[in-house]
Design an enzyme around this catalytic site. Structure first.
Site, short mmCIF file in Angstrom:
data_model
loop_
_atom_site.label_atom_id
_atom_site.label_comp_id
_atom_site.label_asym_id
_atom_site.label_seq_id
_atom_site.Cartn_x
_atom_site.Cartn_y
_atom_site.Cartn_z
N ASP A 119 -13.08 23.43 -17.67
CA ASP A 119 -13.51 22.16 -17.08
C ASP A 119 -13.81 21.15 -18.19
O ASP A 119 -14.51 21.46 -19.15
CB ASP A 119 -14.76 22.40 -16.23
CG ASP A 119 -15.12 21.23 -15.35
OD1 ASP A 119 -15.31 20.12 -15.90
OD2 ASP A 119 -15.22 21.40 -14.12
N CYS B 100 -15.76 27.72 -19.17
CA CYS B 100 -14.73 27.16 -18.28
C CYS B 100 -13.92 26.09 -19.01
O CYS B 100 -14.41 25.42 -19.92
CB CYS B 100 -15.41 26.57 -17.05
SG CYS B 100 -14.24 26.04 -15.76
N ARG C 179 -15.78 18.81 -18.30
CA ARG C 179 -17.19 18.42 -18.39
C ARG C 179 -18.04 19.48 -19.09
O ARG C 179 -19.25 19.28 -19.27
CB ARG C 179 -17.75 18.17 -16.98
CG ARG C 179 -17.05 17.06 -16.22
CD ARG C 179 -17.37 17.12 -14.74
NE ARG C 179 -16.81 18.31 -14.11
CZ ARG C 179 -16.91 18.57 -12.80
NH1 ARG C 179 -17.57 17.73 -12.02
NH2 ARG C 179 -16.37 19.67 -12.30
N CYS D 281 -18.29 24.04 -10.12
CA CYS D 281 -17.10 24.68 -10.65
C CYS D 281 -15.99 24.75 -9.60
O CYS D 281 -16.15 25.38 -8.55
CB CYS D 281 -17.43 26.09 -11.14
SG CYS D 281 -16.03 26.97 -11.88
N HIS E 14 -21.04 27.28 -14.73
CA HIS E 14 -21.54 25.89 -14.65
C HIS E 14 -21.53 25.36 -13.24
O HIS E 14 -20.88 25.92 -12.34
CB HIS E 14 -20.70 24.98 -15.56
CG HIS E 14 -19.30 24.76 -15.06
ND1 HIS E 14 -18.96 23.70 -14.25
CD2 HIS E 14 -18.15 25.44 -15.27
CE1 HIS E 14 -17.66 23.75 -13.97
NE2 HIS E 14 -17.15 24.80 -14.59
#
Length: 258
Positions: free
Chosen positions: A89, A87, A91, A150, A147
């Site tokens: 993302d 992803c 993080r 999400c 993850h």
């Protein structure tokens, strides 16, 4: 402060300590104080350009210059063993999570780490990102990592009707790739809370992507010939766990790594 003045300061400090070793303790105290002050700085308040420059200087000093043989080899070619879908993302960084070193993993990041089915007219960027590492670099492993928390999966689960009008320019069309995962979770886990449904969908969406990978002829051919392994994973950054499973997730139990 420029790179030159920073390096000059370190050089002068080294020369001074080599001549007057009795200043070592005082210098250590000063350096510790300065380090503490720098650590207390809020990086979010730094100018963006300064943050980029300082980040590169740190990388060059602590990585690039300390591994000349590695970067010399990488300058000539690459032969990664992994192709990773993760992803976008902020993080979730595969290189940090799995400690991948430069040249070890070819990484593709997008919203909710999705792999669309084979289609020459749609999502050609994903097709190209698959074709190159597999047919040219001959990677041996594909890993799709979902993850926790999400946002893309949460958005997918929040869509009431797959045929509903699109509310965003790109996002809803993209996340519909894993609509089969949402439909299964809504059916099999209808009694769970929305958050728990999302957690289950984070993993099921990975399975949909694993299935979609096999719709690419050059992927399927190598999997059949045992030249390419496909695995799914789920990284939970809330609990600090990592689950890994084979393509045949129904018969192969998840391997917890925590």
């Amino acid at each position: 402060m420029s790179t030159e003045s920073y390096e000059d300061a370190l050089k002068r400090l080294g020369e001074l300590l080599s001549k007057k070793s009795d200043l070592g303790n005082a210098a250590a105290t000063k350096i510790k104080q300065l380090t503490n002050e720098l650590e207390e700085l809020d990086s979010s308040k730094l100018d963006a350009v300064e943050r980029i420059q300082s980040g590169f200087i740190h990388f060059k000093t602590h990585n690039y210059e300390k591994n000349p043989s590695l970067y010399s080899a990488l300058a000539k070619s690459q032969s990664p063993k992994f192709l990773v879908f993760a992803c976008a993302d902020s993080r979730v960084c595969p290189s940090h999570i799995l400690n991948f070193q430069p040249g070890e993993a070819f990484i593709v990041r997008n919203i909710a780490n999705m792999v669309p089915p084979f289609d020459k007219m749609k999502h050609s960027s994903v097709g190209a990102a698959l074709e190159y590492p597999i047919t040219v670099l001959n990677v041996e492993n594909i890993l799709v990592i979902g993850h926790s928390c999400c946002g893309g999966i949460k958005g997918l689960m929040a869509i009431e009707d797959d045929a509903a009008p699109t509310k965003s320019e790109f996002i809803e069309n993209w996340i519909q790739i894993c609509a089969p995962a949402k439909n299964r979770i809504k059916q099999d886990f209808k009694d769970l809370s929305f958050d728990d449904q999302c957690t289950n969908c984070e993993k099921e969406a990975v399975n949909v992507s694993l299935g979609n990978l096999l719709s690419y002829p050059f992927v399927r051919e190598r999997v059949v010939k045992n030249k390419l392994a496909i695995r799914g994973a789920h990284y939970d950054f809330v609990r600090g766990t990592f689950d890994l499973w084979e393509l045949d997730f129904k018969t192969t139990p998840a391997l917890p790594l925590s």
